[in-house]
Design a protein around this motif. Sequence first.
Motif, PDB file in Angstrom:
ATOM      1  N   ARG A  13       0.808  -1.223   0.000  1.00 33.73           N
ATOM      2  CA  ARG A  13       0.000   0.000   0.000  1.00 33.73           C
ATOM      3  C   ARG A  13       0.840   1.272   0.000  1.00 33.73           C
ATOM      4  NH1 ARG A  13      -3.341  -3.828   2.032  1.00 33.73           N
ATOM      5  NH2 ARG A  13      -5.458  -3.724   1.180  1.00 33.73           N
ATOM      6  N   GLU A  30     -14.484   6.096   0.443  1.00 32.35           N
ATOM      7  CA  GLU A  30     -13.833   5.356   1.531  1.00 32.35           C
ATOM      8  C   GLU A  30     -14.107   5.998   2.894  1.00 32.35           C
ATOM      9  OE1 GLU A  30     -12.693   2.508   1.164  1.00 32.35           O
ATOM     10  OE2 GLU A  30     -12.027   2.333  -0.894  1.00 32.35           O
ATOM     11  N   PHE A  37     -17.268   4.712   3.904  1.00 33.52           N
ATOM     12  CA  PHE A  37     -17.110   3.284   4.209  1.00 33.52           C
ATOM     13  C   PHE A  37     -16.554   3.113   5.626  1.00 33.52           C
ATOM     14  CE2 PHE A  37     -14.387  -0.511   4.316  1.00 33.52           C
ATOM     15  CZ  PHE A  37     -15.195  -1.499   3.766  1.00 33.52           C
ATOM     16  N   TYR A  38     -15.448   3.809   5.914  1.00 34.41           N
ATOM     17  CA  TYR A  38     -14.794   3.621   7.218  1.00 34.41           C
ATOM     18  C   TYR A  38     -15.557   4.309   8.339  1.00 34.41           C
ATOM     19  CZ  TYR A  38     -10.839   1.281   5.083  1.00 34.41           C
ATOM     20  OH  TYR A  38     -10.047   0.367   4.426  1.00 34.41           O
ATOM     21  N   TRP A  88     -17.304  -5.909   9.240  1.00 41.33           N
ATOM     22  CA  TRP A  88     -16.397  -5.763   8.112  1.00 41.33           C
ATOM     23  C   TRP A  88     -15.119  -5.025   8.557  1.00 41.33           C
ATOM     24  CZ3 TRP A  88     -18.225  -4.109   2.490  1.00 41.33           C
ATOM     25  CH2 TRP A  88     -17.191  -4.398   1.583  1.00 41.33           C
ATOM     26  N   LEU A 121     -11.104  -6.214   8.579  1.00 43.10           N
ATOM     27  CA  LEU A 121     -10.046  -5.502   7.851  1.00 43.10           C
ATOM     28  C   LEU A 121      -8.903  -5.058   8.754  1.00 43.10           C
ATOM     29  CD1 LEU A 121     -12.049  -3.224   5.389  1.00 43.10           C
ATOM     30  CD2 LEU A 121     -10.749  -5.284   4.867  1.00 43.10           C
ATOM     31  N   LEU A 165      -5.164  -5.589   8.227  1.00 41.32           N
ATOM     32  CA  LEU A 165      -4.555  -4.996   7.034  1.00 41.32           C
ATOM     33  C   LEU A 165      -4.132  -3.545   7.251  1.00 41.32           C
ATOM     34  CD1 LEU A 165      -6.960  -6.311   4.218  1.00 41.32           C
ATOM     35  CD2 LEU A 165      -4.938  -7.415   5.192  1.00 41.32           C
ATOM     36  N   THR A 219      -5.815  -0.815   6.871  1.00 40.89           N
ATOM     37  CA  THR A 219      -6.282   0.120   5.830  1.00 40.89           C
ATOM     38  C   THR A 219      -7.092   1.255   6.440  1.00 40.89           C
ATOM     39  OG1 THR A 219      -8.230  -1.266   5.478  1.00 40.89           O
ATOM     40  CG2 THR A 219      -6.363  -1.628   4.014  1.00 40.89           C
ATOM     41  N   ASN A 220      -7.164   2.356   5.707  1.00 40.38           N
ATOM     42  CA  ASN A 220      -8.041   3.456   6.108  1.00 40.38           C
ATOM     43  C   ASN A 220      -8.467   4.236   4.864  1.00 40.38           C
ATOM     44  OD1 ASN A 220      -5.968   5.312   5.413  1.00 40.38           O
ATOM     45  ND2 ASN A 220      -4.988   4.910   7.396  1.00 40.38           N
ATOM     46  N   LYS A 246      -5.795   7.469   0.707  1.00 48.73           N
ATOM     47  CA  LYS A 246      -5.290   6.673  -0.427  1.00 48.73           C
ATOM     48  C   LYS A 246      -4.242   7.431  -1.249  1.00 48.73           C
ATOM     49  CE  LYS A 246      -8.356   3.482   0.644  1.00 48.73           C
ATOM     50  NZ  LYS A 246      -7.915   2.370   1.484  1.00 48.73           N
ATOM     51  N   HIS A 270      -7.329  -2.598  -5.574  1.00 53.16           N
ATOM     52  CA  HIS A 270      -8.107  -1.617  -4.818  1.00 53.16           C
ATOM     53  C   HIS A 270      -9.556  -1.644  -5.307  1.00 53.16           C
ATOM     54  CE1 HIS A 270      -9.114   1.782  -2.521  1.00 53.16           C
ATOM     55  NE2 HIS A 270      -9.068   2.667  -3.473  1.00 53.16           N
ATOM     56  N   THR A 271     -10.468  -1.738  -4.359  1.00 50.95           N
ATOM     57  CA  THR A 271     -11.887  -1.790  -4.720  1.00 50.95           C
ATOM     58  C   THR A 271     -12.689  -0.763  -3.925  1.00 50.95           C
ATOM     59  OG1 THR A 271     -12.148  -3.532  -3.065  1.00 50.95           O
ATOM     60  CG2 THR A 271     -11.937  -4.246  -5.351  1.00 50.95           C
ATOM     61  N   PRO A 272     -12.489   0.522  -4.257  1.00 45.21           N
ATOM     62  CA  PRO A 272     -13.335   1.502  -3.580  1.00 45.21           C
ATOM     63  C   PRO A 272     -14.782   1.161  -3.906  1.00 45.21           C
ATOM     64  CG  PRO A 272     -12.268   2.488  -5.505  1.00 45.21           C
ATOM     65  CD  PRO A 272     -11.690   1.119  -5.322  1.00 45.21           C
TER      66      PRO A 272
HETATM   67  N1  IYR Z   1     -12.193  -0.665  -0.136  1.00 43.74           N
HETATM   68  C1  IYR Z   1     -11.665  -0.317   1.161  1.00 43.74           C
HETATM   69  C2  IYR Z   1     -11.814  -1.419   2.160  1.00 43.74           C
HETATM   70  C3  IYR Z   1     -11.157  -2.708   1.901  1.00 43.74           C
HETATM   71  C4  IYR Z   1     -11.935  -3.841   1.713  1.00 43.74           C
HETATM   72  C5  IYR Z   1     -11.351  -5.050   1.555  1.00 43.74           C
HETATM   73  I1  IYR Z   1     -12.526  -6.687   1.387  1.00 43.74           I
HETATM   74  C6  IYR Z   1      -9.953  -5.198   1.566  1.00 43.74           C
HETATM   75  O1  IYR Z   1      -9.356  -6.419   1.396  1.00 43.74           O
HETATM   76  C7  IYR Z   1      -9.172  -4.068   1.780  1.00 43.74           C
HETATM   77  C8  IYR Z   1      -9.783  -2.813   1.931  1.00 43.74           C
HETATM   78  C9  IYR Z   1     -10.215   0.153   1.042  1.00 43.74           C
HETATM   79  O2  IYR Z   1      -9.626   0.031  -0.019  1.00 43.74           O
HETATM   80  O3  IYR Z   1      -9.667   0.657   2.023  1.00 43.74           O
END
Ligand code: IYR
Length: 221
Positions: free
Chosen positions: A37, A90, A93-94, A102, A106, A109, A111-112, A115, A171-173
């Motif tokens: 990342r 995002e 989402f967060y 969910w 996560l 990982l 993540t936040n 980006k 990446h899957t926003p």
């Molecule tokens: N799309 C968000 C959250 C996210 C979802 C999954 I499932 C992942 O494996 C990693 C992240 C993001 O990119 O932060």
Amino acid sequence: MNKKFIPYAKPMDLTDAEMSSRSDQFYQFIRSRRTIREFSDQDVQQDVIDNCIRSAGTAPSGANQQPWHFVVIRDAFIKNQIRMAAEEEERNFYAGRAGDTWLETLEPLGTNAHKPFLEKAPVLIAIFEQKYALDETGNKTKHYYAKESVGIATGVLITALHNVGLATLTHTPSPMNFLTKILNRPDGEKPFLLLVVGHPAENVEVPDIHKKELKDISSHF
Ligand code: IYR
């Protein structure tokens, strides 16, 4: 009848021992892939990206309809637009849309909603799934197993990029309809995912997570 067959050129003929060795070599190679990342801004040649996309384009697909489109993004302005739109989604989402379960899943990982890699990495590849083909007269032809096909092609693309020492982030926003708009893609195409591509940042760290063992992902009859 619209059918023509040609001889199949077997790509190689290996002994059992050679097969064992090559299968292990490939496993050792592919297991070294990690999603990262943090990217360096070091450039990546377009001919390399082109060959990796050509490789993805060899993937099997339903009725050989090849229901994919790959948009390569290097332009700073477009990257900025994508980052802004992705971060907005995002943040929602967060901030709650994901739900607690969910977000807990996560957690390892790290993540936040931030980006920066969407601008820092030299290349973004937006992958689109073509639900149907649309000709000039507006006629639609349904694509069979489009999602499965694009998933396989994306796997080949990730493997091809790894094969030249590049790192990727799948990446899957969500939702990512903004990609259709920003990249001006036609009706019938749906964003599948956004692949961030480049060299890893120096001293980048990855989460200490592990893949399931063979016995946990396979069974036999
Ligand atoms: N799309 C968000 C959250 C996210 C979802 C999954 I499932 C992942 O494996 C990693 C992240 C993001 O990119 O932060």
